[in-house]
Enzyme design. Structure first.
Site, mmCIF file in Angstrom:
data_model
loop_
_atom_site.group_PDB
_atom_site.id
_atom_site.type_symbol
_atom_site.label_atom_id
_atom_site.label_comp_id
_atom_site.label_asym_id
_atom_site.label_seq_id
_atom_site.Cartn_x
_atom_site.Cartn_y
_atom_site.Cartn_z
ATOM 1 N N GLN A 3 0.830 -1.283 -0.017
ATOM 2 C CA GLN A 3 0.045 -0.069 0.027
ATOM 3 C C GLN A 3 0.820 1.432 0.004
ATOM 4 O O GLN A 3 1.864 1.249 0.596
ATOM 5 C CB GLN A 3 -1.156 -0.018 0.999
ATOM 6 C CG GLN A 3 -0.434 -0.093 2.612
ATOM 7 C CD GLN A 3 -1.393 -0.222 3.687
ATOM 8 O OE1 GLN A 3 -2.130 -1.279 3.179
ATOM 9 N NE2 GLN A 3 -1.353 0.253 4.849
ATOM 10 N N ALA A 4 0.152 2.203 -0.544
ATOM 11 C CA ALA A 4 1.114 3.469 -0.704
ATOM 12 C C ALA A 4 -0.219 4.677 -0.646
ATOM 13 O O ALA A 4 -1.097 4.361 -0.689
ATOM 14 C CB ALA A 4 1.873 3.626 -1.951
ATOM 15 N N TYR A 5 0.667 6.070 -0.373
ATOM 16 C CA TYR A 5 -0.503 7.020 -0.198
ATOM 17 C C TYR A 5 0.082 8.140 -1.005
ATOM 18 O O TYR A 5 0.921 8.403 -1.452
ATOM 19 C CB TYR A 5 -0.243 7.206 1.200
ATOM 20 C CG TYR A 5 -0.469 6.279 2.340
ATOM 21 C CD1 TYR A 5 -1.722 6.203 3.059
ATOM 22 C CD2 TYR A 5 0.489 5.369 2.685
ATOM 23 C CE1 TYR A 5 -2.045 5.316 3.863
ATOM 24 C CE2 TYR A 5 0.264 4.318 3.397
ATOM 25 C CZ TYR A 5 -1.144 4.283 4.043
ATOM 26 O OH TYR A 5 -1.388 3.124 4.934
ATOM 27 N N ILE A 6 -1.089 8.889 -1.436
ATOM 28 C CA ILE A 6 -1.239 10.258 -1.907
ATOM 29 C C ILE A 6 -0.801 11.215 -0.869
ATOM 30 O O ILE A 6 -1.519 11.091 0.149
ATOM 31 C CB ILE A 6 -2.371 10.316 -2.824
ATOM 32 C CG1 ILE A 6 -2.569 9.682 -4.229
ATOM 33 C CG2 ILE A 6 -2.390 12.135 -3.038
ATOM 34 C CD1 ILE A 6 -3.620 9.804 -5.112
ATOM 35 N N LEU A 63 5.520 4.771 7.169
ATOM 36 C CA LEU A 63 6.352 5.186 5.691
ATOM 37 C C LEU A 63 7.176 6.301 6.059
ATOM 38 O O LEU A 63 8.706 6.200 5.719
ATOM 39 C CB LEU A 63 5.243 6.079 4.827
ATOM 40 C CG LEU A 63 4.349 5.072 4.104
ATOM 41 C CD1 LEU A 63 3.322 6.076 3.095
ATOM 42 C CD2 LEU A 63 5.296 4.140 3.129
#
Lengths: 154, 154
Positions: B27-30, B147
């Site tokens: 998972q990654a984030y804006i 992160l």
């Protein structure tokens, strides 16, 4: 995923003449620190969640998903910052292309822009005589900019 | 729209014993300037775009939409900032509740947390003997925090 390739123009509404029924659009944004856009849009009976990358010339990466309108309203109320943009969009056919004419309300009252979506950056199209001036590259006309610095403050 | 009500715990993996097949999650984030989260998640064969509001105690407003995995990968590559979080999730049944046990990799290697989702803030549940300590309120265990300040920097 899609590439959105769009050119944007100021227009002379008087020259354009009477418009067909438009679609009311309300849109708001989740704040981001950079040029990435997270947009919630209510458009007529439908609603969309849209992610866009930074503009590169007249192109922009775009990912759009239909979501339940109740979700969009709740996200606007709970997660979006700042006021919403409100406008009515009219579709105008001209020599094989569809122009989107947006008439803004509220703090952007008086602003009218027309956009044409192209399938490539160098696609040719005929400019109608009601087009006054291209503003494709001008950040102040981005809808996300119109929130913070609306037309009535220009 | 949903309310996500979750409690999070550190656990003793040795006491928990052998695990069934897990599901790999990336998972990654804006990036956002506030507590709102815009998350892209690849989970097994599926992908999700998730918006979350700020935590209020152990509750959080959550909106989740399934999207094409190719979209999620492209959004991660083009619009997300920072590295992705990678972990394997194992589901563990315990007295009528499902616990999600997350084993992290990369910069968060060595971190293991277990989460239980509740239908109300005061729902009771039996704590398994492999639970060591509750960390529900601690921001450093938020995946979005892991992160910027991963476990190997603690």
């Amino acid at each position: 995923m899609a590439k959105e390739i769009e050119r944007k123009f100021l227009i002379d509404l008087d020259k354009l003449g009477p418009l067909n029924d438009g679609t009311f659009i309300k849109q708001a944004y989740i704040a981001t620190p950079d040029k990435t856009t997270v947009r919630l849009r209510l458009k007529g009976e439908d609603a969309y969640l849209t992610l866009k990358g930074a503009n590169k010339g007249i192109s922009r990466t775009e990912f759009e998903y239909a979501i339940p309108p109740e979700d969009a309203k709740a996200i606007m109320a709970e997660l979006c910052t700042g006021p919403a943009i409100e406008k009515t969009r009219y579709l105008v056919e001209h020599v094989g292309h569809t122009w989107e004419v947006d008439i803004f309300y509220g703090d952007n009252d008086g602003l009218v822009v027309a956009e044409i979506e192209l399938s490539s950056e160098d696609e040719s199209f005929e400019k109608p005589d009601w087009v006054v001036k291209e503003v494709s590259g001008d950040p102040k006309y981005y809808n996300s900019s119109l929130l913070n610095t609306p037309f009535n403050q220009w």
